[in-house]
Write a protein that holds these residues in place. Structure first.
Motif, PDB file in Angstrom:
ATOM      1  N   ALA A 300      24.398 -69.584 -20.050  1.00  0.00           N
ATOM      2  CA  ALA A 300      25.406 -69.314 -18.669  1.00  0.00           C
ATOM      3  C   ALA A 300      26.732 -69.432 -19.019  1.00  0.00           C
ATOM      4  O   ALA A 300      27.061 -69.794 -20.291  1.00  0.00           O
ATOM      5  N   CYS A 301      27.663 -69.006 -18.314  1.00  0.00           N
ATOM      6  CA  CYS A 301      28.991 -69.191 -18.552  1.00  0.00           C
ATOM      7  C   CYS A 301      29.869 -69.801 -17.116  1.00  0.00           C
ATOM      8  O   CYS A 301      29.234 -69.936 -16.200  1.00  0.00           O
ATOM      9  N   TYR A 305      27.262 -72.374 -16.334  1.00  0.00           N
ATOM     10  CA  TYR A 305      27.030 -73.371 -17.532  1.00  0.00           C
ATOM     11  C   TYR A 305      27.046 -74.973 -16.889  1.00  0.00           C
ATOM     12  O   TYR A 305      25.907 -75.698 -17.624  1.00  0.00           O
ATOM     13  N   VAL A 325      21.127 -76.196 -23.927  1.00  0.00           N
ATOM     14  CA  VAL A 325      22.304 -75.464 -22.770  1.00  0.00           C
ATOM     15  C   VAL A 325      23.365 -74.800 -23.609  1.00  0.00           C
ATOM     16  O   VAL A 325      24.003 -75.868 -24.323  1.00  0.00           O
ATOM     17  N   GLU A 326      23.426 -73.592 -23.822  1.00  0.00           N
ATOM     18  CA  GLU A 326      24.542 -73.149 -24.497  1.00  0.00           C
ATOM     19  C   GLU A 326      25.409 -72.015 -23.496  1.00  0.00           C
ATOM     20  O   GLU A 326      24.934 -71.120 -22.582  1.00  0.00           O
ATOM     21  N   ILE A 327      26.995 -71.930 -23.854  1.00  0.00           N
ATOM     22  CA  ILE A 327      27.741 -70.954 -23.299  1.00  0.00           C
ATOM     23  C   ILE A 327      27.342 -69.679 -23.898  1.00  0.00           C
ATOM     24  O   ILE A 327      26.993 -69.468 -24.948  1.00  0.00           O
ATOM     25  N   THR A 346      18.686 -67.785 -17.723  1.00  0.00           N
ATOM     26  CA  THR A 346      19.849 -67.249 -17.636  1.00  0.00           C
ATOM     27  C   THR A 346      20.506 -67.520 -15.974  1.00  0.00           C
ATOM     28  O   THR A 346      19.662 -67.533 -15.181  1.00  0.00           O
ATOM     29  N   THR A 356      26.406 -63.290 -20.008  1.00  0.00           N
ATOM     30  CA  THR A 356      25.048 -63.938 -19.992  1.00  0.00           C
ATOM     31  C   THR A 356      24.070 -62.708 -20.253  1.00  0.00           C
ATOM     32  O   THR A 356      23.105 -62.672 -20.615  1.00  0.00           O
TER      33      THR A 356
END
Length: 610
Positions: A300-301, A305, A325-327, A346, A356
């Motif tokens: 996610a962003c 995120y 969890v990752e940007i 996502t 994403t």
């Protein structure tokens, strides 16, 4: 980018374009323009600033036509100037509006200059206009010219094109950026967001990757990436005009903060009605997909995120599954070690967030078949590309700074954690009942938190003169500190950072003095005593504390320590309740500083570029 609207009809479509652009203002923009075919003349009006300024200019020039396109621009290539605003025109014959970024615009620009084209802007979009015009000069009609031109483009785009040489149709195309067609009676429309055309029609076609489409007054034809005719499903939008209006509120952000009890109630309705955490909440084959999961990867962003970071605590503590969890923008460019037995989740409010979407494509290319989208917009790109979907039911979110989308994402992620736990036997019937009861009580707890607004307003008056702020939290409340800092910087332009409270002594404490307010998320949980120690570190350096705690906590205000008590500690869903005060703080600080709350500078609602 940022917003596109177009129409072809047997009536004056200028009011439709203007109204559509006004409904797209929430996406964030710095200029606006329209181009219309008026008695076989191509006429254009552009202005920096608000749509209302462009509307006034269009009225003064007497613009009226049955075919036209409009755009609100958020600057990417070139500064905020009128000559960079859309639409862009080639040889006074053809006009284009464009969302996205053309990555090979420099090489295309060089070739077009060699062919005699003169550029009047600094944008990548003008390349598209001239490239389509060039193919028309080679004998192609407008549809074929657009199809040929987009094959030469690298990057992301949603475009709408009109030509005075073919005044009875409009051509549109998309790759990587959202675009939809609206169907009317004797008239048709195009938009980047259904809200732009909801006043004219609810029947829409969502164009897919690589599609082009021809719009005439009598119908719409859609063509796939190879140019072949294709059928796309017609959807009836359930977006309400009421959700797009302010009503009694001063700003959309204020409205959306106060809509959270209802938004959360709608999002959990199916769970509460079922009385169980059922895999079918995520799709018909969810039980099969989720049964063999060995871990979770969240991509996610931005605010989404932070929702994912919060969910990691639930997934690991309730379901007993490892969670990463990752940007998304980092994941998509990293040499990832594939873990096909992990569920890829996502998260996107719009369902169109480019980074994403590209991260999801990357994950699938690595062999990740188990994919789940948590999204607020039905039929958007990311849910369509995912095997499982959980739609939050927040309703239209107009304010650029996300509020109700964030809290409903948290509810969806908590539901996922409990569903995975039940499938794995990590919770028993009694624990499941307790978690369901927490969800039932959540809307009421949110409403109690909203009742703190008068106290938070008084805090905001003290914050308004500050230039910096720190936010602290521990454990599952650390992501809420991150979200609080993000909200404050987004709309008040105060520089704000968030840290795990235990990290204070490892660097950030050097920043603390009487001019640095420190906001602490301090619920009455097992880490309360640790947080108290961190607050003492701040007070010892002369820092002023603003503490959000619970009604049943044991400490109160003192010199340099301001305290606001949320409802009693609500256990596992405490992060959601404690989100409300930090949203309200950001909103009222922005009001006190006189910033544009719903349209913060430099930001856009739907981020469809890298």
């Amino acid at each position: 980018m940022c917003g596109i609207v177009g129409a072809i009809a047997d009536r004056d479509i200028v009011p439709v374009l203007v109204e559509g652009l006004k409904r797209l203002e929430y996406r964030g923009y710095d200029s606006a323009g329209i181009a219309v075919l008026d008695e076989e003349r191509l006429r254009r009006v552009r202005r920096t600033g608000r749509v209302s300024e462009m509307e006034t200019a269009a009225g003064e020039q007497g613009l009226a036509a049955g075919l036209g396109i409009g755009h609100t621009r958020w600057a990417t290539h070139g500064g905020v100037t009128e000559h960079n605003a859309h639409p862009h025109i080639s040889f006074d014959e053809l006009a284009v509006v464009h969302n996205g970024i053309i990555e090979n615009h420099d090489s295309q620009r060089d070739q077009l200059r060699e062919r005699g084209y003169v550029f009047e802007s600094d944008t990548d979009t003008e390349v598209i206009a001239h490239l389509i015009h060039f193919h028309q000069k080679q004998g192609a009609d407008l549809l074929a010219a657009v199809q040929s031109a987009v094959r030469e483009l690298t990057g992301a785009y949603a475009i709408a094109v009109v030509s005075k040489n073919e005044p009875d149709r409009m051509i549109v195309a998309r790759m990587g950026c959202p675009l939809l067609v609206g169907l009317g009676d004797g008239e048709n429309f195009v938009a980047s967001d259904v809200s732009a055309i909801i006043q004219a029609t609810r029947r829409v076609i969502f164009l897919e990757e690589g599609d082009t489409a021809e719009l005439t007054r009598d119908g719409v034809r859609v063509f796939g990436e190879e140019g072949q005719p294709v059928e796309r499903e017609v959807h009836v939008s359930d977006v309400s005009l009421a959700s797009l209006e302010l009503g009694p509120y001063s700003h959309f952000m204020q409205k959306e903060i106060h809509e959270q009890p209802r938004a959360i109630s709608d999002t959990i309705e199916a769970v509460i009605d079922d009385g169980t955490f059922s895999p079918e909440l995520f799709g018909d084959d969810a039980a099969e997909v989720l049964a063999g999961i060995e871990g979770v990867q969240i991509l996610a962003c931005g605010t989404s995120y932070y929702a994912g970071v919060t969910a990691r605590y639930w997934i690991e503590s309730i379901a007993g599954l490892p969670c990463e969890v990752e940007i998304a923008s980092e994941y998509r460019y990293r040499d990832v070690v594939a873990k096909p037995r992990h569920l890829v989740v996502t998260i996107s409010q719009s369902g169109e967030t480019l980074d994403t979407m590209e991260a999801l494509k990357y994950a699938k290319s690595l062999g990740h078949d188990a994919t789940l989208s948590i999204c607020n917009v039905p039929e958007s790109a990311i849910p369509r590309a995912s095997r499982l979907v959980y739609y939050t039911r927040a309703g239209a979110e107009i304010g650029v700074a996300s509020t109700k989308a964030f809290t409903t994402q948290l509810v969806a992620l908590f539901t996922l954690a409990c569903t995975l736990a039940k499938l794995r036997g990590s919770i028993n019937d009694e624990q499941e009942a307790d978690h369901l009861d927490c969800l039932r009580q959540l809307p009421g707890s949110i409403q109690h938190a909203l009742n703190l607004e008068p106290q938070i307003t008084r805090w905001a008056e003290r914050f308004a003169s500050k230039n910096d702020a720190l936010f602290l939290g521990r454990g599952i409340h650390y992501p809420i500190a991150l979200e609080g800092a993000l909200k404050l910087k987004e709309i008040s332009y105060i520089h704000a950072e968030a840290y795990p409270a235990g990290e204070l002594k490892h660097g950030p404490l050097a920043l603390v003095d009487e001019d640095m307010p420190v906001v602490v998320i301090a619920p009455n949980d097992r880490l309360m005593e640790k947080v108290k120690s961190n607050m003492q570190e701040v007070r010892a350096r002369g820092g002023e504390l603003y503490v959000f705690t619970d009604d049943d906590s044991e400490f109160g205000p003192s010199e340099g320590v301001h305290v606001i008590r949320a409802p009693r500690h609500v256990g596992v869903l405490s992060p959601i309740v404690h989100t409300i005060p930090v949203q309200l703080l950001a909103y009222h600080v922005a009001l006190a500083r006189g910033t544009d709350v719903d349209k913060p500078r430099n930001l856009a609602k739907s981020v469809t570029v890298e």
